[in-house]
Design a protein around this motif. Structure first.
Motif, PDB file in Angstrom:
ATOM      1  N   GLY A 104     -15.332  38.741  61.865  1.00  0.00           N
ATOM      2  CA  GLY A 104     -14.459  38.016  61.160  1.00  0.00           C
ATOM      3  C   GLY A 104     -13.741  38.713  60.039  1.00  0.00           C
ATOM      4  N   ILE A 105     -13.621  40.102  60.159  1.00  0.00           N
ATOM      5  CA  ILE A 105     -13.050  40.739  59.188  1.00  0.00           C
ATOM      6  C   ILE A 105     -11.619  40.764  59.349  1.00  0.00           C
ATOM      7  CG2 ILE A 105     -14.984  42.403  58.830  1.00  0.00           C
ATOM      8  CD1 ILE A 105     -13.364  44.501  60.754  1.00  0.00           C
ATOM      9  N   ASN A 106     -10.960  40.397  60.166  1.00  0.00           N
ATOM     10  CA  ASN A 106      -9.337  40.486  60.310  1.00  0.00           C
ATOM     11  C   ASN A 106      -9.118  39.675  61.396  1.00  0.00           C
ATOM     12  OD1 ASN A 106      -6.698  40.888  60.157  1.00  0.00           O
ATOM     13  ND2 ASN A 106      -6.872  43.218  59.909  1.00  0.00           N
ATOM     14  N   LEU A 107      -9.141  38.297  61.253  1.00  0.00           N
ATOM     15  CA  LEU A 107      -8.733  37.319  62.518  1.00  0.00           C
ATOM     16  C   LEU A 107      -7.067  37.467  62.916  1.00  0.00           C
ATOM     17  CD1 LEU A 107     -10.643  34.173  62.005  1.00  0.00           C
ATOM     18  CD2 LEU A 107     -10.992  35.733  63.407  1.00  0.00           C
ATOM     19  N   SER A 129     -14.514  59.836  73.832  1.00  0.00           N
ATOM     20  CA  SER A 129     -14.849  58.506  73.679  1.00  0.00           C
ATOM     21  C   SER A 129     -13.592  57.386  73.254  1.00  0.00           C
ATOM     22  CB  SER A 129     -15.951  58.017  72.944  1.00  0.00           C
ATOM     23  OG  SER A 129     -15.839  58.625  71.511  1.00  0.00           O
ATOM     24  N   GLY A 130     -13.734  56.271  73.184  1.00  0.00           N
ATOM     25  CA  GLY A 130     -12.514  55.636  72.695  1.00  0.00           C
ATOM     26  C   GLY A 130     -12.996  54.060  72.567  1.00  0.00           C
ATOM     27  N   ARG A 131     -12.037  53.051  71.968  1.00  0.00           N
ATOM     28  CA  ARG A 131     -12.326  51.679  71.830  1.00  0.00           C
ATOM     29  C   ARG A 131     -11.241  51.132  72.492  1.00  0.00           C
ATOM     30  NH1 ARG A 131     -12.563  49.025  65.903  1.00  0.00           N
ATOM     31  NH2 ARG A 131     -14.471  50.103  65.993  1.00  0.00           N
ATOM     32  N   PRO A 132     -11.364  50.222  73.548  1.00  0.00           N
ATOM     33  CA  PRO A 132     -10.299  49.341  74.349  1.00  0.00           C
ATOM     34  C   PRO A 132      -9.901  48.220  73.541  1.00  0.00           C
ATOM     35  CG  PRO A 132     -12.345  49.075  75.325  1.00  0.00           C
ATOM     36  CD  PRO A 132     -12.785  50.149  74.094  1.00  0.00           C
ATOM     37  N   MET A 133      -8.944  47.760  73.777  1.00  0.00           N
ATOM     38  CA  MET A 133      -8.112  46.573  73.109  1.00  0.00           C
ATOM     39  C   MET A 133      -9.505  45.303  72.866  1.00  0.00           C
ATOM     40  SD  MET A 133      -4.618  46.365  74.439  1.00  0.00           S
ATOM     41  CE  MET A 133      -4.071  45.139  73.564  1.00  0.00           C
ATOM     42  N   THR A 134     -10.012  45.185  74.352  1.00  0.00           N
ATOM     43  CA  THR A 134     -11.121  43.875  74.168  1.00  0.00           C
ATOM     44  C   THR A 134     -12.011  44.268  73.320  1.00  0.00           C
ATOM     45  OG1 THR A 134     -12.073  45.316  76.079  1.00  0.00           O
ATOM     46  CG2 THR A 134     -10.649  43.467  76.679  1.00  0.00           C
ATOM     47  N   VAL A 135     -12.813  45.510  73.097  1.00  0.00           N
ATOM     48  CA  VAL A 135     -13.828  45.628  72.403  1.00  0.00           C
ATOM     49  C   VAL A 135     -13.263  45.561  70.917  1.00  0.00           C
ATOM     50  CG1 VAL A 135     -15.544  47.399  71.571  1.00  0.00           C
ATOM     51  CG2 VAL A 135     -15.055  47.215  73.957  1.00  0.00           C
ATOM     52  N   HIS A 136     -12.121  45.940  70.757  1.00  0.00           N
ATOM     53  CA  HIS A 136     -11.349  45.845  69.170  1.00  0.00           C
ATOM     54  C   HIS A 136     -11.384  44.369  68.860  1.00  0.00           C
ATOM     55  CE1 HIS A 136      -9.375  47.523  65.783  1.00  0.00           C
ATOM     56  NE2 HIS A 136      -8.473  46.668  65.979  1.00  0.00           N
ATOM     57  N   LEU A 137     -10.734  43.585  69.864  1.00  0.00           N
ATOM     58  CA  LEU A 137     -10.871  42.143  69.439  1.00  0.00           C
ATOM     59  C   LEU A 137     -12.187  41.539  69.302  1.00  0.00           C
ATOM     60  CD1 LEU A 137      -9.243  39.232  69.761  1.00  0.00           C
ATOM     61  CD2 LEU A 137      -9.372  39.671  72.420  1.00  0.00           C
ATOM     62  N   TYR A 138     -13.299  41.909  70.313  1.00  0.00           N
ATOM     63  CA  TYR A 138     -14.365  41.445  70.221  1.00  0.00           C
ATOM     64  C   TYR A 138     -14.825  41.657  68.846  1.00  0.00           C
ATOM     65  CZ  TYR A 138     -19.362  41.121  70.642  1.00  0.00           C
ATOM     66  OH  TYR A 138     -20.811  40.809  70.544  1.00  0.00           O
ATOM     67  N   PRO A 175      -5.696  51.810  63.089  1.00  0.00           N
ATOM     68  CA  PRO A 175      -6.304  50.847  61.977  1.00  0.00           C
ATOM     69  C   PRO A 175      -7.085  51.591  60.846  1.00  0.00           C
ATOM     70  CG  PRO A 175      -7.661  51.163  64.121  1.00  0.00           C
ATOM     71  CD  PRO A 175      -6.028  51.905  64.530  1.00  0.00           C
ATOM     72  N   HIS A 176      -6.778  51.097  59.924  1.00  0.00           N
ATOM     73  CA  HIS A 176      -7.707  51.828  58.689  1.00  0.00           C
ATOM     74  C   HIS A 176      -8.223  50.774  57.654  1.00  0.00           C
ATOM     75  CE1 HIS A 176      -4.263  50.349  55.999  1.00  0.00           C
ATOM     76  NE2 HIS A 176      -3.495  50.693  57.291  1.00  0.00           N
ATOM     77  N   GLY A 177      -9.010  51.255  56.820  1.00  0.00           N
ATOM     78  CA  GLY A 177      -9.599  50.459  55.800  1.00  0.00           C
ATOM     79  C   GLY A 177     -10.929  49.899  56.357  1.00  0.00           C
ATOM     80  N   VAL A 178     -11.697  49.292  55.618  1.00  0.00           N
ATOM     81  CA  VAL A 178     -12.766  48.369  56.023  1.00  0.00           C
ATOM     82  C   VAL A 178     -12.389  47.147  56.658  1.00  0.00           C
ATOM     83  CG1 VAL A 178     -14.181  49.132  54.135  1.00  0.00           C
ATOM     84  CG2 VAL A 178     -12.947  47.301  53.719  1.00  0.00           C
TER      85      VAL A 178
END
Length: 274
Positions: free
Chosen positions: A240-243, A225-234, A49-52
């Motif tokens: 509301g930046i990229n539904l 550290s990292g970011r799982p899919m559930t947190v990314h989805l949340y 992922p990239h950008g705001v």
């Protein structure tokens, strides 16, 4: 009311309950599929992922999800299986064993947000592991432990007694009977319990939100550290930046859980043939 009418009404209620359950699941799957399929592409799966607006893909979140779930399974499964073997085969059935079972059932019902706060206080702050894969895995293993343990215990108890008697009759010891007869016979159900626990771990958000962090990293060591899919989805859905990407992530998450279940069924069929 005669018996024939009562029987017809009962069957009708059963069918209605089953139909409602299937309809709810089907509606959920169709809704996520329709909204998420447009976002799915090779670039969405294999790029960062990239950008705001978090445009691009979700590759590091997929790796983080698989990483933390696998590590939690490695931690929880041996402890839960050994505890279940002790409770089912070796422990004297009494108040202590009943208390252990009650504690396991209570642990399974603890809200995940509470478990996340506990994991943050114990693993991140007290033990100094920081926001990392190992902290999240340890916290997730606490959720998986009672599910695997209770499933394994019930699986061992479901093994027919005559199988044990046959093993003892051939001169096997208690441990030989448990390790070479009882556990292989109970293995399909034990694997099912592990898969169910893994499915809950894959879908957890609160626990990993407090213990893994939100950094979009590709984890290499357990202390990363990292970011799982559930947190990314949340985060995508709440902010509301990229539904479209949020629905695409949700669809991939559902496909991943389906893959877990289908893989488990394949393993079970292959194991039973052996």
């Amino acid at each position: 009311m005669n018996r024939k009418l009562a029987n017809t009404l009962a069957i009708g209620f059963f069918w209605a309950a089953a139909a409602i359950t299937v309809a709810i699941l089907g509606t959920l799957i169709v809704y996520v599929f329709i909204n998420g399929i447009r976002a799915i592409s090779p670039a969405f799966i294999f790029t960062w992922p990239h950008g705001v607006n978090s445009e691009g893909g979700i590759f590091p979140t997929i790796i983080s999800t698989i990483y933390v779930t696998g590590l939690a399974m490695l931690i929880a499964t041996p402890v839960a299986v050994l505890a279940a073997v002790y409770l089912a085969e070796y422990a004297h059935q009494g108040r202590v064993v009943s208390a252990i079972r009650f504690a396991a059932d209570s642990l399974a019902s603890v809200p995940s947000i509470v478990m996340g706060l506990f994991g943050f206080a114990l693993f991140v702050e007290t033990m100094g592991l920081g926001l990392s894969m190992v902290s999240a895995s340890l916290a997730l293993s606490l959720l998986m432990l009672p599910i695997i343990m209770r499933t394994t215990e019930e699986s061992i108890r479901a093994v027919p007694k005559y199988i044990r008697w046959g093993s003892y009759g051939l001169g096997a010891t208690k441990w030989q009977t448990v390790s070479r007869v009882v556990l292989p016979a109970a293995a399909p159900r034990i694997i099912t319990g592990v898969v169910l626990a893994a499915g809950r771990a894959v879908g957890e958000t609160a626990v990993v939100l407090y213990t893994m962090g939100q950094a979009v990293n590709l984890p290499v060591t357990p202390l990363d550290s990292g970011r799982p899919m559930t947190v990314h989805l949340y985060l995508l859905a709440v902010e509301g930046i990229n539904l479209p990407a949020a629905y695409g992530t949700a669809l991939l998450l559902m496909i991943m859980i389906l893959g877990f279940n289908l893989g488990a069924r394949w393993i079970l069929r292959r194991y039973r043939k052996v």
